[in-house]
Design a protein around this motif. Structure first.
Motif, PDB file in Angstrom:
ATOM      1  N   MET A 138      51.835  53.849  35.472  1.00 19.85           N
ATOM      2  CA  MET A 138      50.939  53.973  34.313  1.00 19.85           C
ATOM      3  C   MET A 138      49.490  53.930  34.805  1.00 19.85           C
ATOM      4  N   THR A 139      48.671  54.831  34.328  1.00 16.41           N
ATOM      5  CA  THR A 139      47.295  54.927  34.809  1.00 16.41           C
ATOM      6  C   THR A 139      46.356  54.209  33.875  1.00 16.41           C
ATOM      7  N   VAL A 140      45.209  53.817  34.407  1.00 11.36           N
ATOM      8  CA  VAL A 140      44.186  53.156  33.626  1.00 11.36           C
ATOM      9  C   VAL A 140      42.894  53.929  33.818  1.00 11.36           C
ATOM     10  N   THR A 141      42.252  54.305  32.710  1.00 13.13           N
ATOM     11  CA  THR A 141      40.997  55.053  32.799  1.00 13.13           C
ATOM     12  C   THR A 141      39.900  54.291  32.117  1.00 13.13           C
ATOM     13  N   GLU A 142      38.694  54.379  32.667  1.00 12.12           N
ATOM     14  CA  GLU A 142      37.572  53.651  32.091  1.00 12.12           C
ATOM     15  C   GLU A 142      37.111  54.359  30.833  1.00 12.12           C
ATOM     16  N   ALA A 143      37.048  53.612  29.721  1.00 11.76           N
ATOM     17  CA  ALA A 143      36.660  54.197  28.436  1.00 11.76           C
ATOM     18  C   ALA A 143      35.179  54.066  28.189  1.00 11.76           C
ATOM     19  N   THR A 144      34.622  52.866  28.354  1.00 12.21           N
ATOM     20  CA  THR A 144      33.189  52.663  28.207  1.00 12.21           C
ATOM     21  C   THR A 144      32.739  51.792  29.351  1.00 12.21           C
ATOM     22  N   GLY A 145      31.523  51.285  29.261  1.00  9.06           N
ATOM     23  CA  GLY A 145      30.967  50.511  30.362  1.00  9.06           C
ATOM     24  C   GLY A 145      31.885  49.440  30.894  1.00  9.06           C
ATOM     25  N   THR A 146      32.379  48.548  30.004  1.00  8.84           N
ATOM     26  CA  THR A 146      33.219  47.456  30.462  1.00  8.84           C
ATOM     27  C   THR A 146      34.613  47.527  29.885  1.00  8.84           C
ATOM     28  N   ALA A 147      34.837  48.372  28.847  1.00  6.09           N
ATOM     29  CA  ALA A 147      36.139  48.446  28.211  1.00  6.09           C
ATOM     30  C   ALA A 147      37.021  49.458  28.913  1.00  6.09           C
ATOM     31  N   GLN A 148      38.306  49.204  28.938  1.00  2.59           N
ATOM     32  CA  GLN A 148      39.250  50.114  29.552  1.00  2.59           C
ATOM     33  C   GLN A 148      40.364  50.430  28.577  1.00  2.59           C
ATOM     34  N   ALA A 149      40.826  51.678  28.612  1.00  4.44           N
ATOM     35  CA  ALA A 149      41.896  52.093  27.724  1.00  4.44           C
ATOM     36  C   ALA A 149      43.125  52.441  28.542  1.00  4.44           C
ATOM     37  N   VAL A 150      44.276  51.927  28.182  1.00  2.00           N
ATOM     38  CA  VAL A 150      45.510  52.183  28.906  1.00  2.00           C
ATOM     39  C   VAL A 150      46.100  53.497  28.419  1.00  2.00           C
ATOM     40  N   ALA A 151      46.485  54.352  29.376  1.00  3.25           N
ATOM     41  CA  ALA A 151      47.128  55.612  29.024  1.00  3.25           C
ATOM     42  C   ALA A 151      48.509  55.295  28.469  1.00  3.25           C
ATOM     43  N   LEU A 152      48.785  55.749  27.261  1.00  2.00           N
ATOM     44  CA  LEU A 152      50.030  55.391  26.593  1.00  2.00           C
ATOM     45  C   LEU A 152      51.200  56.204  27.132  1.00  2.00           C
ATOM     46  N   PRO A 153      52.387  55.589  27.213  1.00  2.00           N
ATOM     47  CA  PRO A 153      53.567  56.319  27.684  1.00  2.00           C
ATOM     48  C   PRO A 153      54.033  57.321  26.637  1.00  2.00           C
ATOM     49  N   GLU A 154      54.659  58.395  27.087  1.00  2.00           N
ATOM     50  CA  GLU A 154      55.226  59.369  26.167  1.00  2.00           C
ATOM     51  C   GLU A 154      56.557  58.834  25.642  1.00  2.00           C
ATOM     52  N   ILE A 155      56.721  58.819  24.326  1.00  2.00           N
ATOM     53  CA  ILE A 155      57.953  58.318  23.711  1.00  2.00           C
ATOM     54  C   ILE A 155      58.552  59.456  22.885  1.00  2.00           C
ATOM     55  N   ALA A 156      59.710  59.950  23.323  1.00  2.00           N
ATOM     56  CA  ALA A 156      60.319  61.106  22.671  1.00  2.00           C
ATOM     57  C   ALA A 156      60.672  60.813  21.214  1.00  2.00           C
ATOM     58  N   ASP A 157      61.318  59.662  20.959  1.00  2.00           N
ATOM     59  CA  ASP A 157      61.719  59.296  19.598  1.00  2.00           C
ATOM     60  C   ASP A 157      61.404  57.819  19.383  1.00  2.00           C
ATOM     61  N   PRO A 158      60.214  57.505  18.861  1.00  2.00           N
ATOM     62  CA  PRO A 158      59.813  56.096  18.687  1.00  2.00           C
ATOM     63  C   PRO A 158      60.775  55.295  17.816  1.00  2.00           C
ATOM     64  N   SER A 159      61.459  55.955  16.869  1.00  2.00           N
ATOM     65  CA  SER A 159      62.350  55.231  15.962  1.00  2.00           C
ATOM     66  C   SER A 159      63.582  54.698  16.673  1.00  2.00           C
ATOM     67  N   ARG A 160      63.853  55.199  17.892  1.00  2.00           N
ATOM     68  CA  ARG A 160      65.029  54.754  18.638  1.00  2.00           C
ATOM     69  C   ARG A 160      64.688  53.712  19.704  1.00  2.00           C
ATOM     70  N   VAL A 161      63.446  53.286  19.762  1.00  2.00           N
ATOM     71  CA  VAL A 161      63.050  52.266  20.734  1.00  2.00           C
ATOM     72  C   VAL A 161      63.667  50.926  20.336  1.00  2.00           C
ATOM     73  N   ALA A 162      64.293  50.245  21.297  1.00  3.86           N
ATOM     74  CA  ALA A 162      64.917  48.955  21.018  1.00  3.86           C
ATOM     75  C   ALA A 162      63.864  47.940  20.594  1.00  3.86           C
ATOM     76  N   PRO A 163      64.217  47.011  19.688  1.00  6.92           N
ATOM     77  CA  PRO A 163      63.235  46.029  19.204  1.00  6.92           C
ATOM     78  C   PRO A 163      62.529  45.267  20.324  1.00  6.92           C
ATOM     79  N   ARG A 164      63.267  44.887  21.380  1.00 11.05           N
ATOM     80  CA  ARG A 164      62.633  44.149  22.477  1.00 11.05           C
ATOM     81  C   ARG A 164      61.584  45.001  23.166  1.00 11.05           C
ATOM     82  N   ASP A 165      61.907  46.282  23.403  1.00  5.84           N
ATOM     83  CA  ASP A 165      60.939  47.175  24.040  1.00  5.84           C
ATOM     84  C   ASP A 165      59.773  47.463  23.097  1.00  5.84           C
TER      85      ASP A 165
END
Length: 280
Positions: free
Chosen positions: A1-28
């Motif tokens: 997973m990559t991390v890109t700088e969004a602003t001076g001190t803040a960073q935004a995490v690149a979100l993973p691709e999720i094919a079907d979010p409704s099938r994601v297990a509750p723990r995940d």
């Protein structure tokens, strides 16, 4: 997973691709939700990316709605469909109001919202009034006794006559009569003959709560707290909640980044929230 700088001190995490979010297990879903809430904090409301992240959060956490709705499974399959739909409204409200700074799990925050929305649905749509089982049974006996005495005497029986036949006290008969009112209802549009004034509807005789009055005390408590803020804090509050500007637009007015506006806004709201809680 990559991390890109969004602003001076803040960073935004690149979100993973999720094919079907409704099938994601509750723990995940619990772990992934944190990433998506982190991303929402740095995205501008109303943008395509913001809406995509928000929609994914909703689909990933649908299991919370099914869990909460399970408490009401005795309502039957047809009503369960409505319950799930109403629960989804509670989930969406929870997502829109959740902040990671609360330092609580999203599931802990969301379930009360979902259950509360479902209970509100029952309150607003149920016509019958719930009564104890003892009174439900008494109502049945009352109906039978009333019919029997009416057949015998050719008139409506008195409370005393009913009490003797049912082996109850007159107070218990009156209580059963009162409970009977919970099994029927009239439309607010029901026509009522008002004599010389002609016809009117039942709603004309029923008062309604003015919910705005409930806010008066809060307004009086909040006013001196807002007055106690510094000029920039008051200006941010005004632009956000009176002018309804986005955080990015506020940043342009103040010459700072959106993230800086977000931090200032959260800090100011936390100060006001603390002040309001201490005055209650």
């Amino acid at each position: 997973m990559t991390v890109t700088e969004a602003t001076g001190t803040a960073q935004a995490v690149a979100l993973p691709e999720i094919a079907d979010p409704s099938r994601v297990a509750p723990r995940d879903a619990r772990q992934l939700s944190k990433l998506f809430f982190d991303r929402l904090a740095v995205l501008e409301e109303g943008t395509h990316e913001y809406q995509d992240a928000r929609s994914t959060l909703i689909e990933m956490n649908m299991s919370l709605v099914r869990f909460a709705a399970g408490r009401f499974r005795s309502r039957g399959p047809e009503e369960m469909q409505d319950i799930v739909q109403v629960g989804m409204i509670g989930l969406i409200k929870a997502i829109d109001r959740f902040e990671l700074t609360r330092e609580v799990e999203f599931t802990t925050f969301a379930v009360p919202y979902i259950v509360g929305e479902i209970k509100r649905f029952f309150r607003d749509t149920s016509w019958a009034v719930h009564v104890p089982r003892r009174l439900q049974e008494a109502r049945i006996h009352l109906a039978k006794a009333t019919e029997e005495l009416r057949t015998r005497t050719g008139r409506t029986p008195t409370v005393k006559e009913l009490a003797v036949l049912m082996c109850l006290s007159e107070e218990e008969v009156n209580e059963a009569r009162l409970a009977s009112n919970g099994y029927s209802s009239s439309s607010l549009d029901a026509t009522i003959n008002s004599g010389d004034e002609g016809e009117s509807v039942l709603a004309d005789y029923i008062g309604s709560d003015d919910h705005a009055l409930e806010l008066v005390e809060d307004f009086h408590a909040l006013a001196p707290m807002i007055a106690g803020l510094d000029e920039r804090e008051r200006r941010i509050i005004h632009m956000r909640f009176v002018d309804e500007l986005t955080q990015a637009q506020i940043g342009e007015h103040l010459g700072v980044s959106q993230m800086h506006v977000s931090r200032l806004l959260n800090r100011t709201l936390a100060k006001l929230r603390t002040g309001m809680l201490t005055t209650r």
